[in-house]
Design an enzyme around this catalytic site. Structure first.
Site, short mmCIF file in Angstrom:
data_model
loop_
_atom_site.label_atom_id
_atom_site.label_comp_id
_atom_site.label_asym_id
_atom_site.label_seq_id
_atom_site.Cartn_x
_atom_site.Cartn_y
_atom_site.Cartn_z
N CYS A 2 1.15 -1.20 -0.03
CA CYS A 2 -0.63 0.16 -0.17
C CYS A 2 0.98 0.77 -0.14
O CYS A 2 1.76 1.34 0.73
CB CYS A 2 -0.92 0.04 1.20
SG CYS A 2 -2.31 -1.52 0.74
N ARG A 27 3.71 -0.26 -4.73
CA ARG A 27 3.63 -0.81 -3.55
C ARG A 27 2.75 -1.87 -3.51
O ARG A 27 2.21 -2.09 -2.80
CB ARG A 27 3.66 -0.07 -2.36
CG ARG A 27 5.18 0.51 -2.63
CD ARG A 27 5.05 1.75 -1.25
NE ARG A 27 4.97 1.77 -0.43
CZ ARG A 27 5.61 1.22 0.77
NH1 ARG A 27 7.16 1.63 0.45
NH2 ARG A 27 5.24 0.73 1.97
N TRP A 74 -2.79 -2.57 -1.69
CA TRP A 74 -2.41 -4.36 -2.17
C TRP A 74 -3.27 -4.79 -0.90
O TRP A 74 -3.25 -4.65 0.42
CB TRP A 74 -0.70 -4.45 -1.64
CG TRP A 74 -0.95 -5.79 -1.45
CD1 TRP A 74 -0.05 -6.33 -2.78
CD2 TRP A 74 -0.69 -6.96 -1.01
NE1 TRP A 74 -0.18 -7.52 -2.98
CE2 TRP A 74 -0.37 -7.96 -1.63
CE3 TRP A 74 -1.22 -7.52 0.05
CZ2 TRP A 74 0.16 -9.71 -1.35
CZ3 TRP A 74 -1.45 -8.65 0.90
CH2 TRP A 74 -0.36 -9.42 0.13
N ASN A 100 -2.21 0.99 5.45
CA ASN A 100 -0.99 0.65 5.04
C ASN A 100 -0.32 0.11 6.85
O ASN A 100 -0.43 0.47 7.85
CB ASN A 100 0.70 1.56 4.90
CG ASN A 100 1.26 0.25 4.72
OD1 ASN A 100 0.75 -1.23 4.65
ND2 ASN A 100 2.19 0.82 4.09
N GLY A 101 -0.58 -1.49 6.47
CA GLY A 101 -0.78 -2.54 7.61
C GLY A 101 -2.08 -3.06 7.53
O GLY A 101 -3.12 -3.05 7.08
N GLU A 509 16.77 -18.09 -7.52
CA GLU A 509 16.39 -17.11 -8.53
C GLU A 509 16.22 -17.00 -9.35
O GLU A 509 15.25 -15.88 -9.82
CB GLU A 509 17.62 -15.97 -7.85
CG GLU A 509 17.49 -14.47 -8.56
CD GLU A 509 16.80 -13.82 -7.79
OE1 GLU A 509 15.79 -14.21 -6.46
OE2 GLU A 509 15.60 -13.11 -8.33
N LYS A 513 12.11 -15.69 -10.41
CA LYS A 513 12.47 -14.85 -11.15
C LYS A 513 11.40 -15.01 -12.58
O LYS A 513 9.54 -14.42 -12.97
CB LYS A 513 13.31 -14.11 -12.27
CG LYS A 513 14.59 -13.11 -11.60
CD LYS A 513 13.60 -11.91 -11.25
CE LYS A 513 13.41 -11.27 -9.88
NZ LYS A 513 14.15 -10.92 -8.94
N GLU A 516 7.51 -14.99 -10.99
CA GLU A 516 6.75 -14.18 -10.42
C GLU A 516 6.66 -12.78 -11.49
O GLU A 516 5.22 -12.24 -11.48
CB GLU A 516 7.74 -13.87 -9.27
CG GLU A 516 8.19 -13.14 -9.42
CD GLU A 516 9.80 -11.61 -8.76
OE1 GLU A 516 10.41 -12.05 -8.45
OE2 GLU A 516 8.70 -11.15 -8.02
N HIS A 532 16.06 -37.44 -5.61
CA HIS A 532 15.49 -37.63 -4.42
C HIS A 532 14.08 -37.58 -4.62
O HIS A 532 13.28 -37.95 -4.03
CB HIS A 532 16.54 -37.22 -3.28
CG HIS A 532 17.59 -37.82 -2.84
ND1 HIS A 532 17.60 -38.95 -3.06
CD2 HIS A 532 18.85 -37.28 -3.53
CE1 HIS A 532 19.68 -39.09 -2.72
NE2 HIS A 532 20.00 -37.89 -3.08
N LYS A 633 6.14 -4.84 -4.16
CA LYS A 633 7.41 -4.55 -3.80
C LYS A 633 7.32 -4.83 -2.10
O LYS A 633 8.73 -5.42 -2.17
CB LYS A 633 8.01 -3.21 -4.45
CG LYS A 633 9.48 -3.58 -4.48
CD LYS A 633 10.18 -2.97 -5.80
CE LYS A 633 11.47 -2.73 -5.65
NZ LYS A 633 12.45 -4.07 -5.94
C1 AGP Z 1 11.89 -10.54 -5.84
O1 AGP Z 1 12.28 -10.08 -7.38
C2 AGP Z 1 10.20 -10.08 -4.62
N1 AGP Z 1 9.91 -9.18 -5.23
C3 AGP Z 1 11.44 -10.36 -3.47
O2 AGP Z 1 10.79 -11.62 -3.36
C4 AGP Z 1 11.55 -9.63 -2.94
O3 AGP Z 1 13.16 -9.73 -2.66
C5 AGP Z 1 11.55 -9.93 -1.12
O4 AGP Z 1 9.85 -9.31 -0.75
C6 AGP Z 1 12.03 -9.56 0.29
O5 AGP Z 1 12.08 -7.89 0.08
P1 AGP Z 1 13.36 -7.02 0.68
O6 AGP Z 1 14.33 -7.27 0.24
O7 AGP Z 1 12.39 -5.02 0.27
O8 AGP Z 1 12.86 -7.21 2.47
#
Ligand code: AGP
Length: 638
Positions: A2, A27, A74, A100-101, A509, A513, A516, A532, A633
């Site tokens: 948010c 956000r 959000w 926000n929260g 990673e 990527k 997401e 395994h 984000k």
């Molecule tokens: C990364 O592409 C993501 N959007 C997400 O995993 C992010 O890295 C995670 O939410 C942690 O965020 P931060 O590094 O701001 O703590």
């Protein structure tokens, strides 16, 4: 999650709010709204969906005011529709709030209000009702010594005069959970009142205009002199100034700082997407992380790695016998490389933990345990809370973050900034590579502090690191090949990423990527784990992306590649100059990266083709790369 922005004292404040929301949209982007104040009442427009829906609605009903408050959401409570979008009003329409929260006790508070109708299903709306109720209540002339917090809050207002700040203070004393709140009222039309607990809120004042926002990104077009409100603080913002108080109404001081980047850094600068721009910024970002780290402590002495921001004396590290790295998502993957670096150079055992798990168990932590909390934003609630959990047990905490003045940075004993510049795309790229570099620096620094790495070695390793930006430029030149590979594979049902040693965090990673931003199913496994269980998923048509640089695990990777290929998978191998000749006969496609200047710097290079591959797959599939569905984000809720 948010985004909040409030402006007071600016002609056409709504335009400023919309412009700020545009920069905060990362956000959360499932609905947005804006409210303006006027002695005659509040005017509200809000819409489900992206910010463009709100701006279209505003064209049809323009709002003109010098005080405006906006929100991009959000969703946590209630589906993302017009009703649940913020701002929320009290039933009389005289008070509006954005939040926000999560207000954890919202149901209890609603019940306490009695037989009242709520317009939304959110946890936030109740706050507007409570503030309106406080404003309507007759205020006591003076508060007795035995007064409750709520009564004391009211006592600062003149008897009988509703005071918005006092009313908000009274209400936040009843809230449980996390909040950054901004409140406006029709009866006090030039005032924004804000309150903060475990969610970020920034204040600024420039040229007779007062501002508040969730993030400096929304304010940078107006000023780079800002102040972060601290937990438990509230502020009254008017065109004339900012008054900050604590929950008892006593004057308080927020954390003031200067933002070290400018508006241009937060623009797309000709790229189609922020993600693509940020991928291409990596050579410079990594160079900035490495800048000025090697210095002679005194004339005539050999140069040492110096991490001045750490604020912890180097000698302190000789007492450390264990390290925890706490992080979430992409930052966690950087932490996995950090473990390799610290164990290699400093010889200290390292556990890498998902921050949201660490805080709810009983980790063995004491003053000899070093905790490294990694977070691009420095506002991820799980990482902040995990670090606090460790500090409660007197463990020193180092924050590795990109955001100067962030909560994590402020709370930690020491901080190492990555200096990557603002990262806007939800999918993290340059923040990740610079976090890895930060981890390598920390590993080397601990090794130096503990006398395990000689000065000459430190200088040699840093000289090698300095070659990483040029190597990154070579990797970025492979973009055309990656676009072709994305063309070939963008319709596969499932992709597995496999790697060993420093390749494993990058496999993880790469899978994150891809899923997401393209919404394709993707998983990552240590290559040795495939047989395994996960290898049962392989069938003709599966894609396996294998991280296979030259090095001590290369032979094992080749065996694992053969195993999946024998079962019908197509293999895309990411090799290095020293490994690709041997890979060609085992893989369907081979991408050749330059040999990294140091094996532990390899992940900085090998993640880049996976970022570009994901980017091209997502754009070919027509997905919204910068604002992928369901994500935000900065994750400020648990
Ligand atoms: C990364 O592409 C993501 N959007 C997400 O995993 C992010 O890295 C995670 O939410 C942690 O965020 P931060 O590094 O701001 O703590």
């Amino acid at each position: 999650m948010c985004g909040i922005i409030g402006i007071t004292g600016q002609a056409a404040a709504v335009d400023g709010v919309v412009s700020g929301l545009r920069r905060l949209e990362y956000r959360g982007y499932d609905s947005a709204g804006v409210v303006t104040t006027d002695p005659k009442g509040l005017r509200l427009v809000k819409r489900a969906g992206k910010l463009d829906n709100l701006t279209a609605a505003l064209e049809g009903q323009p709002l003109s005011a010098s005080t405006a408050l906006g929100h991009t959401r959000w969703a946590t409570h209630g589906e993302p529709n017009d009703r649940n979008a913020h701002p929320h009003l009290d039933p009389s329409g005289r008070v509006a709030i954005v939040h926000n929260g999560i207000i954890e006790n919202y149901q209890t508070l609603k019940a306490e209000l009695g037989d009242v109708r709520f317009a939304s299903e959110t946890d936030s709306e109740v706050v507007a009702h409570l503030i309106a109720e406080e404003l309507a209540a007759p205020a006591p002339a003076t508060a007795p010594a035995t007064a409750t917090a709520a009564e004391r809050a009211m006592s600062t207002a003149e008897a009988g005069t509703p005071d918005l700040l006092a009313a908000v203070r009274a209400v936040v004393a009843r809230l449980e959970g996390a909040y950054a709140l901004c409140v406006v009222a029709a009866d006090d039309p030039e005032t924004l009142v804000v309150a903060k607990h475990e969610a970020p809120l920034i204040l600024a004042q420039a040229d007779g205009v007062g501002y508040c926002a969730s993030d400096v990104a929304a304010l940078i077009e107006h000023t780079n002199e800002v102040a972060a409100l601290l937990d438990g603080q509230l502020a009254r913002i008017t065109p004339d100034g900012v008054e900050v108080v604590d929950v008892d109404g006593a004057p308080a001081t927020p954390h003031a700082y200067t933002v070290d980047w400018d508006l241009a850094a937060a623009e797309k600068q000709g790229y189609d997407h922020f993600m693509l721009k940020e991928i291409h910024e990596q050579p410079q970002a990594v160079a900035d992380t490495l800048l000025d780290r090697l210095n002679a402590p005194a004339p005539g002495l050999p140069p040492r790695l110096q991490l001045d921001e750490l604020r912890i004396d180097e000698g302190e590290f000789s007492r450390i016998d264990k390290v925890f790295i706490l992080a979430c998502g992409t930052s966690l993957h950087a932490g996995m490389v950090g473990k390799l670096a610290i164990e290699h150079w400093a010889g200290i055992p390292v556990d890498v933990e998902v921050a949201s798990e660490f805080r709810y168990r009983d980790p063995i932590v004491d003053p000899h345990t070093l905790v490294i909390a990694i977070s691009q934003s420095g506002e991820t609630i799980d990482t902040i809370a995990g670090a606090a959990h460790a500090r409660d047990q007197r463990a020193p905490v180092i924050a590795l973050t990109n955001v100067v003045g962030s909560t994590l940075a402020r709370d930690a004993d020491g901080v190492l900034y990555t200096h990557a510049g603002p990262e806007v795309a939800v999918a993290s790229t340059k923040a990740f590579t610079t976090q890895i570099v930060g981890c390598l620096l920390l590993g080397l620094y601990l090794g130096q502090a503990r006398g395990r790495v000689y000065s000459s070695e430190v200088a040699d390793i840093l000289e090698r690191f300095d070659r990483v930006p040029d190597a990154l430029r070579e990797v970025l030149a492979l973009d055309g090949q990656l676009r072709e590979l994305a063309q070939r594979y963008h319709d596969v049902d499932s992709t597995m990423f496999i790697g060993r040693h420093a390749g494993l965090p990058i496999a993880m990673e790469g899978a994150l990527k891809l899923k997401e931003i393209s919404y394709l199913h993707a998983e990552a496994f240590p290559a040795g784990e495939m047989k395994h269980g996960p290898i049962a998923l392989i069938e003709p048509g599966s894609l396996v992306v294998a991280l296979a640089p030259a090095g001590h695990v290369f032979g094992k990777m080749v065996s694992n590649i053969q195993e999946v290929r024998a079962r019908g998978a197509s293999v895309l191998a990411i090799g290095t100059a020293g490994s690709t000749a041997a890979l060609v006969e085992h893989a369907d496609d081979v991408l050749t990266l330059p040999e990294p200047p140091h094996e532990l710097a390899g992940p900085v290079l090998s993640v880049v083709p996976l970022q570009l591959f994901s980017y091209h797959v997502a754009t070919l599939r027509g997905e919204d790369v910068d604002q992928p569905r369901n994500l935000a984000k900065t994750v400020t809720v648990e």
